[in-house]
Design a protein around this motif. Sequence first.
Motif, short mmCIF file in Angstrom:
data_model
loop_
_atom_site.label_atom_id
_atom_site.label_comp_id
_atom_site.label_asym_id
_atom_site.label_seq_id
_atom_site.Cartn_x
_atom_site.Cartn_y
_atom_site.Cartn_z
N LEU A 311 0.83 -1.20 0.00
CA LEU A 311 0.00 0.00 0.00
C LEU A 311 0.86 1.25 0.00
O LEU A 311 0.61 2.20 -0.75
N MET A 312 1.88 1.26 0.80
CA MET A 312 2.76 2.44 0.89
C MET A 312 3.56 2.63 -0.40
O MET A 312 3.78 3.76 -0.86
N GLU A 313 3.99 1.52 -1.01
CA GLU A 313 4.70 1.62 -2.29
C GLU A 313 3.80 2.21 -3.36
O GLU A 313 4.21 3.08 -4.14
N GLU A 314 2.57 1.73 -3.44
CA GLU A 314 1.62 2.23 -4.42
C GLU A 314 1.30 3.71 -4.18
O GLU A 314 1.17 4.49 -5.12
N THR A 315 1.21 4.08 -2.92
CA THR A 315 0.93 5.47 -2.58
C THR A 315 2.04 6.39 -3.08
O THR A 315 1.78 7.47 -3.61
N GLN A 316 3.28 5.95 -2.93
CA GLN A 316 4.41 6.76 -3.38
C GLN A 316 4.44 6.93 -4.89
O GLN A 316 4.96 7.93 -5.40
N ILE A 317 3.87 5.99 -5.62
CA ILE A 317 3.83 6.09 -7.08
C ILE A 317 2.70 6.99 -7.55
O ILE A 317 2.90 7.89 -8.37
#
Length: 331
Positions: A311-317
């Motif tokens: 979730l955090m990785e996707e948010t950063q993208i």
Amino acid sequence: MKMTDSKGIGRRVALAFGGLAGTLARPALAQTWPSRPMRWIVPFPPGGGTDLVARTVAAGVGARLSQPIVIDNRAGASTIIGAEATARSAPDGYTMMTATSTTLVFNPGMFQRLPYNPLDDFTHVAGLAMFPHVLVVNPRLEAQNVAELVALARQRPGYLNFASPGIGSSGHLAVERFARKERLQITHVPYRGGAPAVTDVVSGSAHATFMDIGSVATQINTNLLRPLAFMQPTRVEKFSTIPTMAEAGFPGSDVYSWQGVVMPARVPSEIAARMSAEVAAVLREAELRQRFAEMGMETMVKSPTELRAFLMEETQIWVPLIRELGIRLDT
């Protein structure tokens, strides 16, 4: 003789027994849960793909836990209605929800005011499903592969129309990310849903779209659309002749529509861990994996820690891109 503080001893004994009671209660809670039916909130109407996934997995998990799981459809407002209902539910382990990439990633970027926080208001329990996206074009378009499509876009700036299911959808964000990455001038055309977008690409009113495979599988199989590449690191088994974007020479263009299971914040960790294990066990069943593949999706087995990290990785993208585009759905 040194006097002893009896009240102090009493307090320490009480604290010791209180801590012991808490320690004993936690395993007892895990052993007795669930003792009644559970509720699975689906933030979409009955009958759609998300609803079917939830019902399929809930039936398997309920059987493993010896308790029924009732589906509660709370559709509307870009999944916000269902998410708010989940966040405000008691953290007793009897309410869970299908949370999508829209719920946990896109909405926080597109709405200035949300009645939930994607990180703080949920217990992230398990991965659920992932919908592979594919770049497809009208067969009459002269581009036979991604490189030729990019070359055409550069030769004729602004000529290519890319359809999407709507503003802020994964298809829309895929268009914008691709255009920026390759420095292309292409036109985004939003529709009200995936079906009309696909229809117009088939007719030639639009040239291309980034769409989940479930929405275009029939058109690909009947040669109404030409697939150029999948937007993920690995090929899709059922469409193994279609390369990935990286194989086509354009890495870093992955797009995921995905779903996970969340519970309200502060659910006991033992319950969240048990639910995560049961969901994962159901997702690993060969029959269910085959059923998902037939619906154009893949299982997404993730632990609570893995789901939160993803979730955090996707948010950063995606959130920086959403803000760069100035997409606001509540202004």
